[in-house]
Write a protein that holds these residues in place. Sequence first.
Motif, short mmCIF file in Angstrom:
data_model
loop_
_atom_site.label_atom_id
_atom_site.label_comp_id
_atom_site.label_asym_id
_atom_site.label_seq_id
_atom_site.Cartn_x
_atom_site.Cartn_y
_atom_site.Cartn_z
N UNK A 34 -6.83 13.34 2.21
CA UNK A 34 -7.97 14.01 1.57
C UNK A 34 -8.37 13.36 0.26
N UNK A 35 -7.55 12.49 -0.31
CA UNK A 35 -7.93 11.86 -1.57
C UNK A 35 -8.21 10.37 -1.39
N UNK A 36 -7.14 9.63 -1.05
CA UNK A 36 -7.28 8.17 -1.04
C UNK A 36 -8.20 7.69 0.07
N UNK A 37 -7.97 8.21 1.27
CA UNK A 37 -8.73 7.70 2.42
C UNK A 37 -9.57 8.81 3.03
N UNK A 38 -10.25 9.58 2.17
CA UNK A 38 -11.00 10.73 2.66
C UNK A 38 -12.15 10.31 3.56
N UNK A 39 -12.67 9.09 3.35
CA UNK A 39 -13.80 8.65 4.18
C UNK A 39 -13.34 8.53 5.64
N UNK A 40 -12.11 8.02 5.83
CA UNK A 40 -11.55 7.96 7.20
C UNK A 40 -11.52 9.36 7.81
N UNK A 41 -11.04 10.30 7.00
CA UNK A 41 -10.91 11.66 7.51
C UNK A 41 -12.27 12.25 7.84
N UNK A 42 -13.25 11.93 6.99
CA UNK A 42 -14.61 12.43 7.27
C UNK A 42 -15.11 11.86 8.59
N UNK A 43 -14.86 10.58 8.80
CA UNK A 43 -15.27 9.98 10.07
C UNK A 43 -14.57 10.65 11.24
N UNK A 44 -13.29 10.90 11.07
CA UNK A 44 -12.53 11.54 12.13
C UNK A 44 -13.06 12.93 12.43
N UNK A 45 -13.38 13.63 11.37
CA UNK A 45 -13.95 14.97 11.48
C UNK A 45 -15.21 14.94 12.32
N UNK A 46 -16.03 13.94 12.06
CA UNK A 46 -17.28 13.81 12.80
C UNK A 46 -17.01 13.53 14.27
N UNK A 104 2.49 16.03 -1.59
CA UNK A 104 2.61 15.64 -0.18
C UNK A 104 1.80 14.35 0.00
N UNK A 105 2.52 13.24 0.01
CA UNK A 105 1.82 11.96 -0.08
C UNK A 105 0.89 11.75 1.12
N UNK A 106 1.36 12.14 2.32
CA UNK A 106 0.52 11.93 3.50
C UNK A 106 -0.78 12.71 3.36
N UNK A 107 -0.68 13.94 2.89
CA UNK A 107 -1.90 14.73 2.74
C UNK A 107 -2.81 14.15 1.66
N UNK A 108 -2.25 13.63 0.59
CA UNK A 108 -3.11 13.05 -0.44
C UNK A 108 -3.82 11.82 0.11
N UNK A 109 -3.15 11.09 1.00
CA UNK A 109 -3.85 9.95 1.61
C UNK A 109 -5.03 10.45 2.43
N UNK A 159 0.85 -1.20 0.00
CA UNK A 159 0.00 0.00 0.00
C UNK A 159 0.88 1.25 0.00
N UNK A 160 1.89 1.25 0.86
CA UNK A 160 2.78 2.40 0.93
C UNK A 160 3.47 2.63 -0.41
N UNK A 161 3.91 1.53 -1.04
CA UNK A 161 4.58 1.67 -2.34
C UNK A 161 3.64 2.28 -3.37
N UNK A 162 2.37 1.82 -3.34
CA UNK A 162 1.39 2.35 -4.28
C UNK A 162 1.22 3.85 -4.09
N UNK A 163 1.06 4.27 -2.82
CA UNK A 163 0.84 5.70 -2.57
C UNK A 163 2.04 6.51 -3.02
N UNK A 164 3.25 6.00 -2.76
CA UNK A 164 4.45 6.75 -3.13
C UNK A 164 4.58 6.86 -4.64
#
Lengths: 151, 976
Positions: B726-738, B719-724, B703-708
């Motif tokens: 807000x892009x790749x795993x945005x649903x996680x972030x939305x949950x966290x936001x909630x 910025x790979x961490x930020x793309x994860x 997974x890490x290789x794919x993102x990089x």
Amino acid sequence: MAIALTVGVLVAGGVFMMLRRGMVRVVIGFMFLNHGVNLIILAAGGADRRGEALGGSPDPATTADPLPQAFVLTAIVISFAVTIYLLVLAVTGDADDDTDLELTGREMETPTFIEDAGGSTALPADELGPRAVRRTGSHSSRRRRPPGGRP
Amino acid sequence: MSLLVILALAVLLVPAAGVLGRRAGRNAGWPLAVGLLALAGGLVAVWDDRADPGGVVQQVPWMPTLGISLGLRLDGLGLLFGLLVLVIGAVVVAWSSRYLGSGGHASFYTLMTFFAAAMLALVLADDLVVLFVAWELTTLCSFLLIARSGPEGRDPAIRTFLVTAAGGLCLLTAVAVMWAATGTTRLSAVLADDVWDASPGLAAVVAVLVALAAFTKSAQFPFHAWLPDAMVAITPVSAYLHAAAMVKAGIYLMLRFTEALHAVPVWNVLLVSVGLLTALMGAVLALQRHDLKELLAYSTVSQLGFLTATIGIGTEYAAVGAAVHVAAHALFKSALFMAVGVIDHQAGTRDIRALSGLARTMPATAGIMVLAAASMAGLPPLLGFVSKEAMFKAMAHSPAPDAAVWLVGTVAVLAAACTFAYSVRMLTVLPGRAPADAPREAAAAFLAPVAVVALAGPALGLAGSVAEPLLGAASTAVAGSGAEPDLGLWHGWSPELFMSLAVFGLGGALVLARRPVDRVLGRRSFPVTGVAVVEAFRRGSIALGEQVGRPTRSDVPRRHLMPPVVSLVALAAVGLLTVEVPGLYGDPSTVTDWVLLVLVLIGVALALRARSRVGLLTIAGDVGFAVALWFYALGATDVALTQLLVEVLTVVVIVLLLNRLPSTFHRTGEVRGWVAAAVAVLVGAGAAAATWLLTDRRALSPAGRYFLEEGEEQTGGTNVVNTILVDFRALDTLGELTVLGVAGIAIVVAIESRGLLPKRPSPITEPDASPIRSPRDNMVVLRVTARTLGPVIVALSLFFLLRGHNAPGGGFISALIGAAGIALVYLTAPDDRVSRMRLPYTRFIGAGVVVAVVVGLLGLLEGSFLRPLHVDVLGIHVTTALVFDVGVYLAVVGVIVAAISRLGVDEKEPLPLRHAGSASSVLHSGPPATTTTSKPHSRETAPVGTVHDEQDRTRPPLPERPDPFRGAGPAAGEGH
């Protein structure tokens, strides 16, 4: 090795704090535990590659795994929110473990130099009906108004 | 018209019933009856239009990934039960329009139509999941209908629910087993599967589970107690429950599964034995009762027993007998319940001993009762006679050994004789002299619906050929076309005729020997009642739950924290002993790492020794910074930045609440301290060992290789961490936001509802003349700094927000920076009561979540929730991921501002009046950071703290107040 030891120190310290009295101590223990767990997650990505995952086409051979980093970033912010909430619990409601001295009759862990300064010699708590005293105290303090506020 | 339309209309009738019940009151029954009859007409029309003689099938995709569809199927059995549900439902609601009092009846009519819709869905279901959902809905409906009958309905409703829901769990298990065994949820396919012949063990398990589910629903022994218990419900509810709805669901289930289970021995034995036992027991208990409604309740139990036993025989003719008796029972039982309701309504009592002479005073009601009771007793030429004959015939021609047939026949005759006796007993209210305050005959509109179902008995008995196609289709659907119903009254000198004659003889004797029978039955026949058993189960389970939950019922945090920690240690021990660890990938520790370890070690050691809250806070901040450095050393720049900012803001928040807490901690007991230390060392060792043994032993994760490798190409961000995030795993972030938003709201609610602890007196006891007393003057440096830095910090936070996709930054980091700016402004205020911030923090939180969700919905344009859109605006590349980050920003800022502005000040405290030279009125400007004195706990510990003393001591330091630093004597003596 260094990471593992750091994790051990943080987790042990955090757990020790959480198992003692006082909500603020519990909260700080919780923070230490967070640090430890976050380090574990980052370590899971591998500590041998430490390049920053920035800029165009980072080299996978030397760059750190970005996925645990994203996890840890969100974990930090969530645990921050939970920490604040726990802190709020420490100062709301009735007198409790944090403020309530008479409940168990234990003394404060007062640094000795202040004891020497006087005023803190705690009398045996059960001598004068400590519960009643505390109740009266907290009630009156609730009714209390700032001195300037009286018209 | 299709089945789905009919079902949808039935569901639409539910809200309509609510509106009608509110507007038209009790009269809503008439239009609803018309609606239900129209639906019944619709069913018949669909049946007549069928292309396939077997039935009509309709499949609507529901959960395609699971293979579950909203499958509906109308065959003969479904048609018979569907018509009963709708027609009896129509009759009952029409009758209710005169039975009920004036006023709104929205909930009654809503629940009755909902009940009808749920039953319709049950009998039309061609999918196991749909069947189960409908089954549970009928349980729920009956619970609500019983519960709404007032305070005395509460316990019976709960008991009914517990018993029938337990049956529901059996059905759920059966559904799961069948689904797993056959690989499909389609009911008709499951029933026709060859697994029933291939694996007898599985068939037996399913047979027992289905039978248990049906027994609870159809009130078979030992689950019969709920049905008489539920008599507290009003009579229309009872009539519907007993005649067509709730209890018939169980009968339907057994008939439906006959196709698959009729040859399973467990099924035959269980159904026949339990059914006959219930039939006999119910009939005897009914003979014991004096309350007409209660008598009818036990009669239902008994009749359902007959049905269960007949279904259990499993032959083709048994299906005919069951189908005919289902119809007959629905007709005479609904008529009897409504007739009893009429008597109750007019006379005010249902006690057989208190009523007499109704034949004279209420002749029409009496006629209806005679017809219905005669049908129940099985007298010719009524439908009840035909159906009982059919059941007797099924029993007499069963393939079982002769002895068993004789036993079954004998018990059935005994039960039927008791039925005959209690049917006649019901009629003893008719003859005799009418009392002085005799009830008057009911209105025609009240009696008409009852008359319709009562007259159906003789009509169908005499002209049985009218009903033959329907009942024939039903029995064909159950057991194939081997047996045609022959509903004539005369079948020659057959065994069933002799059985009927025996019934009349024995029943007549029971009637004539009424007094001795009463004497025998008058004694309590069972030492324990079913209701008491159910109640004991209920209380027992509650008591058990109390015992199970007892260890966690404590306010002491240690009690909750210790068990998980200890089990973690146990888990680590097991892991160490059992897991085989791969070789190390190479120890990557550097010199920096060891330095950082020492830093953390020093910090933690100092924290453990800290006795004051301020000291602990300072040291904890240091540990946080060391950990941030660790993150940086591991190449996690964004994480390190976040950690740094969070550390700063945590300190700000803790500072705000320190002046509400004592300055030092409690002393921990020796034993407790040692236990805590031992556990802590074990957990720490476990965590260290786990980290050492389980990390650094593999290459970069896929997974890490794919993102990089793909990150920039897929998202346009570097910025790979930020793309994860807000892009790749945005649903996680939305949950966290909630989660963040919820935490923010919870903070506000906790403070709002529980109130903050009062502030403690400031330990700073400088004389009035001291320059330290004036916060305004003291704040100059900070204020000037804030004025200069404030805009810079805000600009900085926006800069970090915008560049987040390509460089360290992003929503979280920029929000933390912005919040730090706000906190700085807050800290520069001279008095926290005047610096009350007016930022609408709850709206920030809400706006953040809303923005994130709306951005996510925009992603649907591209085919998936939260997929970022890329737009070029004036040549600048814009992605909606940035807008998503704005949502993150708003929510995080909202939470922090909520904490700062609510913790800093108790909003119930009024603002201080500003006196000239008000230096002395401003006191709690910060934590007791500089001088820690014994003042706070002298308040806590001095036992002589009376009210006056308390007030005096918590006022601002007055000039005459003794200063502890000037001498120990006065301070120690204060308050004495």
